[in-house]
Design an enzyme around this catalytic site. Structure first.
Site, PDB file in Angstrom:
ATOM      1  N   THR A  34       0.821  -1.212   0.000  1.00 44.92           N
ATOM      2  CA  THR A  34       0.000   0.000   0.000  1.00 44.92           C
ATOM      3  C   THR A  34       0.852   1.259   0.000  1.00 44.92           C
ATOM      4  O   THR A  34       0.454   2.293  -0.541  1.00 44.92           O
ATOM      5  CB  THR A  34      -0.924  -0.008   1.234  1.00 44.92           C
ATOM      6  N   TYR A  47      -8.167   0.769  -3.841  1.00 46.67           N
ATOM      7  CA  TYR A  47      -6.899   1.139  -4.453  1.00 46.67           C
ATOM      8  C   TYR A  47      -6.186  -0.122  -4.905  1.00 46.67           C
ATOM      9  O   TYR A  47      -6.560  -1.234  -4.551  1.00 46.67           O
ATOM     10  CB  TYR A  47      -6.034   1.916  -3.462  1.00 46.67           C
ATOM     11  N   THR A 113       1.510  -4.568   4.147  1.00 47.66           N
ATOM     12  CA  THR A 113       1.349  -4.890   5.566  1.00 47.66           C
ATOM     13  C   THR A 113       0.776  -6.294   5.804  1.00 47.66           C
ATOM     14  O   THR A 113       0.917  -6.836   6.887  1.00 47.66           O
ATOM     15  CB  THR A 113       0.440  -3.851   6.257  1.00 47.66           C
ATOM     16  N   ASP A 114       0.137  -6.870   4.765  1.00 45.03           N
ATOM     17  CA  ASP A 114      -0.552  -8.151   4.984  1.00 45.03           C
ATOM     18  C   ASP A 114       0.370  -9.257   5.484  1.00 45.03           C
ATOM     19  O   ASP A 114       0.006 -10.034   6.364  1.00 45.03           O
ATOM     20  CB  ASP A 114      -1.211  -8.635   3.670  1.00 45.03           C
ATOM     21  N   LYS A 186      -0.004  -8.114  12.666  1.00 48.06           N
ATOM     22  CA  LYS A 186      -1.007  -7.169  12.187  1.00 48.06           C
ATOM     23  C   LYS A 186      -2.292  -7.454  12.955  1.00 48.06           C
ATOM     24  O   LYS A 186      -2.800  -8.580  12.931  1.00 48.06           O
ATOM     25  CB  LYS A 186      -1.209  -7.345  10.674  1.00 48.06           C
ATOM     26  N   GLU A 306      -2.768 -30.167  26.076  1.00 54.03           N
ATOM     27  CA  GLU A 306      -3.842 -31.168  25.953  1.00 54.03           C
ATOM     28  C   GLU A 306      -3.481 -32.255  24.953  1.00 54.03           C
ATOM     29  O   GLU A 306      -4.125 -33.282  24.884  1.00 54.03           O
ATOM     30  CB  GLU A 306      -5.141 -30.468  25.514  1.00 54.03           C
TER      31      GLU A 306
HETATM   32  N1  GLU Z   1      -2.768  -6.148   0.545  1.00 49.17           N
HETATM   33  C1  GLU Z   1      -1.786  -5.162   0.339  1.00 49.17           C
HETATM   34  C2  GLU Z   1      -0.408  -5.566   0.799  1.00 49.17           C
HETATM   35  O1  GLU Z   1      -0.224  -6.198   1.811  1.00 49.17           O
HETATM   36  C3  GLU Z   1      -2.184  -3.931   0.963  1.00 49.17           C
HETATM   37  C4  GLU Z   1      -2.056  -3.927   2.424  1.00 49.17           C
HETATM   38  C5  GLU Z   1      -1.018  -2.952   2.850  1.00 49.17           C
HETATM   39  O2  GLU Z   1       0.059  -2.817   2.306  1.00 49.17           O
HETATM   40  O3  GLU Z   1      -1.340  -2.284   3.817  1.00 49.17           O
HETATM   41  O4  GLU Z   1       0.528  -5.240   0.118  1.00 49.17           O
END
Ligand code: GLU
Length: 349
Positions: A34, A47, A113-114, A186, A306
């Protein structure tokens, strides 16, 4: 003679002052996400990730040039949902080269971020340097009102330039916080403050200066025994999600496809639904390593809780979530298939 001594003194003073004033040499490796995303409108949440190139990202934050000698390269330009083993291998090799052969003082990686937490953890096990490596990303695309990418990028470079950043392993710098690779996760799908550390952050960046408040205690970077220099692929490890009335089909599919390892994102303390357990046991007996982790976001998956791991030769993921347990199992399987040794890796890393 006096003149010669004076000239030499001036020369030495000049060399010392040039050395002291030299800015750190920082390399930015861009992978997309992103932070490089573009939306049709500045107020839209729709986006496409991975559209803007490295030079545009650097140009958007000219202030980094005051901190460091910054240069960049584009490794890939993808949304991190498309991150894969091949890119990880390429990235780890490149970071090692930059820090150990090309004289860079630190590496910043721009990343979606994923899957940032998995890439960070993979690098913390495969980069062999005590120089800082920091991942940054953003939750809002570069075209959004109040895009968070530029501040994260600036803070990341600032932290890399800080002499106190050496030796903490790989970190993410998001929303002013410095979080180590093992702890990083995350926690929210859209919030800019999405990144948390299972054990809190290890530091923060304020006004271009890094402050550390704790130290990771697990083995990483210079103390890691995993090496990908000569690897062009990683063992195949899949993740099976646990839930009430779970189907055994996903576990069976990995077994049929002859995966090398399977991580259970189990319920509670890494528990199996009974049908899934039966397939896991068969998988184990056919040489596939099973690692029990948990779908619960925090807390350890305990050895011999367990489930009697010692009896079935399963491995407990302890403090690793399923996606990071997958990373460690992949690297562990490049060295051994002995479940006790693999369990030891989970204790140390
Ligand atoms: N799904 C995209 C990625 O991980 C956008 C999420 C992001 O970067 O915040 O590149």
């Amino acid at each position: 003679m006096r003149n010669l001594r004076f000239t030499m003194l001036v020369f030495v003073a000049l060399v010392i002052s040039i050395t002291l004033c030299a800015k750190p040499k920082i390399r930015i490796i861009a992978t997309g996400g992103t932070i490089a995303g573009v939306a049709a409108s500045s107020s839209s949440s729709a986006y496409t990730a991975g559209q803007v190139g490295i030079q545009t990202l650097i140009d958007a934050v000219p202030q980094v040039k005051d901190l460091a000698e910054v240069s960049g390269e584009q490794l890939v330009n993808i949304g991190s949902q498309d991150m894969n083993d091949q890119v990880w291998l390429k990235l780890a090799k490149r970071v090692n080269q930059l820090l150990n052969a090309e004289g860079y003082d630190g590496v910043l990686i721009t990343h979606g971020t994923d899957t940032m937490e998995e890439t960070a953890y993979f690098l913390s096990l495969t980069v062999h340097s005590d120089k800082p490596v920091i991942l940054v990303g953003s939750m809002r695309p570069s075209t959004a009102i109040s895009a968070d990418g530029p501040a994260n990028l600036y803070n990341g470079v600032a932290a890399l330039c800080d002499p106190t950043s050496k030796g903490h392993g790989v970190m993410a710098c998001m929303n002013n916080m410095l979080i180590d690779a093992k702890s990083l996760y995350k926690s929210h799908t859209t919030d800019c403050a999405t990144f948390k550390g299972t054990y809190g952050q290890i530091g923060y960046v304020y006004n271009g200066k890094a402050y550390y408040t704790s130290e990771p205690t697990y083995r990483h970077t210079t103390r890691s025994e995993f090496n990908v220099d000569n690897l062009d692929k990683l063992p195949q490890v899949g993740i099976v999600y646990g839930y009430a009335n779970a189907s055994a089909l996903p576990m069976q599919a990995f077994v049929n496809a002859k995966f090398d390892g399977i991580v259970l994102a189990g319920v509670g303390d890494g528990n199996f639904y009974k049908d899934v357990f039966d397939v896991a046991l068969k998988a184990r007996n056919s040489g596939i390593q099973i690692v029990r982790s948990s779908r619960v976001p925090t807390g350890p998956t305990c050895l011999n809780g367990e489930v009697d791991d010692s009896k079935y030769h399963f491995v407990a993921a302890l403090n690793l979530n399923p996606q990071k347990a997958r990373v460690l199992l992949q690297l562990a399987l490049t060295k051994t298939h002995d479940w006790q040794q693999i369990q030891k890796y989970f204790q140390e890393y």
